[in-house]
Design a protein around this motif. Structure first.
Motif, mmCIF file in Angstrom:
data_model
loop_
_atom_site.group_PDB
_atom_site.id
_atom_site.type_symbol
_atom_site.label_atom_id
_atom_site.label_comp_id
_atom_site.label_asym_id
_atom_site.label_seq_id
_atom_site.Cartn_x
_atom_site.Cartn_y
_atom_site.Cartn_z
ATOM 1 N N ARG A 101 0.832 -1.215 0.000
ATOM 2 C CA ARG A 101 0.000 0.000 0.000
ATOM 3 C C ARG A 101 0.862 1.259 0.000
ATOM 4 N N HIS A 102 1.909 1.248 0.798
ATOM 5 C CA HIS A 102 2.836 2.381 0.853
ATOM 6 C C HIS A 102 3.466 2.629 -0.519
ATOM 7 N N LEU A 103 3.964 1.571 -1.158
ATOM 8 C CA LEU A 103 4.601 1.704 -2.465
ATOM 9 C C LEU A 103 3.614 2.187 -3.524
ATOM 10 N N LEU A 104 2.390 1.652 -3.477
ATOM 11 C CA LEU A 104 1.376 2.057 -4.455
ATOM 12 C C LEU A 104 0.920 3.490 -4.218
ATOM 13 N N ALA A 105 0.859 3.919 -2.967
ATOM 14 C CA ALA A 105 0.503 5.315 -2.672
ATOM 15 C C ALA A 105 1.545 6.261 -3.272
ATOM 16 N N GLU A 106 2.819 5.884 -3.196
ATOM 17 C CA GLU A 106 3.865 6.708 -3.804
ATOM 18 C C GLU A 106 3.707 6.766 -5.321
ATOM 19 N N ALA A 107 3.422 5.621 -5.944
ATOM 20 C CA ALA A 107 3.216 5.595 -7.393
ATOM 21 C C ALA A 107 1.983 6.414 -7.768
ATOM 22 N N ASP A 108 0.913 6.275 -6.989
ATOM 23 C CA ASP A 108 -0.311 7.037 -7.261
ATOM 24 C C ASP A 108 -0.058 8.538 -7.150
#
Length: 175
Positions: A101-108
């Motif tokens: 979730r943390h990694l995807l939030a950064e990508a988002d």
């Protein structure tokens, strides 16, 4: 679900390569054996080839090494997630989900899509599907998955994305 332990992602250093090589062997061996693909030398070489102190982070749980992840620019745009391994003693407790979730939030936040390759039949595929990844290519060993940037409208059909992944120079398996 148990409460999550304190965790951080820190830049990997050269000293982290061998612990990552060993963790991959520990985490992936059963799935690779199931697929008839376990080769300890090949496994080590693939990690060494993908490892980058620029793009790899180590996961620390309460200050101790517990996993790793590499996020590098994807040749098709966006980000490519690979070498995402979590120590078996910490699996199934929501930690991998929290890190993802943390990694995807950064990508988002950057407005970028994310691609990855997972082994066919791996429990990780279900984790990725729960977080918006869809299958774009499958072969007897690997499953290529893609998660579009938030609010992105498809510019290419799924078949075009698959054809691109099959092309020489397309996505390479991360196993």
């Amino acid at each position: 679900m148990n409460s999550l332990p304190a965790w951080t992602l820190e830049p990997a250093g050269s000293k982290d390569l061998e612990p990552i090589v060993e963790l991959k062997a520990q985490v992936m061996r059963a799935d690779l054996e199931r697929l008839g693909r376990w080769d300890p030398d090949r496994s080590r070489e693939r990690v060494r080839k993908s490892f980058s102190t620029r793009y790899t982070s180590v996961l620390l749980v309460e200050g101790a090494f517990a996993g790793c992840v590499t996020i590098r620019p994807d040749e098709h745009g966006g980000r490519h997630l690979e070498l995402f391994y979590l120590a078996p003693r910490l699996q199934g407790r929501g930690l991998g989900t929290a890190v993802l979730r943390h990694l995807l939030a950064e990508a988002d936040a950057a407005g970028e899509p994310v691609r990855l390759v997972v082994l066919r039949g791996s429990a990780a595929q279900r984790l990725y599907e729960r977080h918006g990844f869809t299958v774009v290519e499958e072969d007897p060993i690997d499953v290529t998955m893609h998660r579009p940037a938030p609010g992105a409208t498809p510019e290419r059909s799924e078949e075009e994305v698959r054809a691109e992944a099959r092309r020489p120079g397309g996505l390479l398996p991360a196993s």
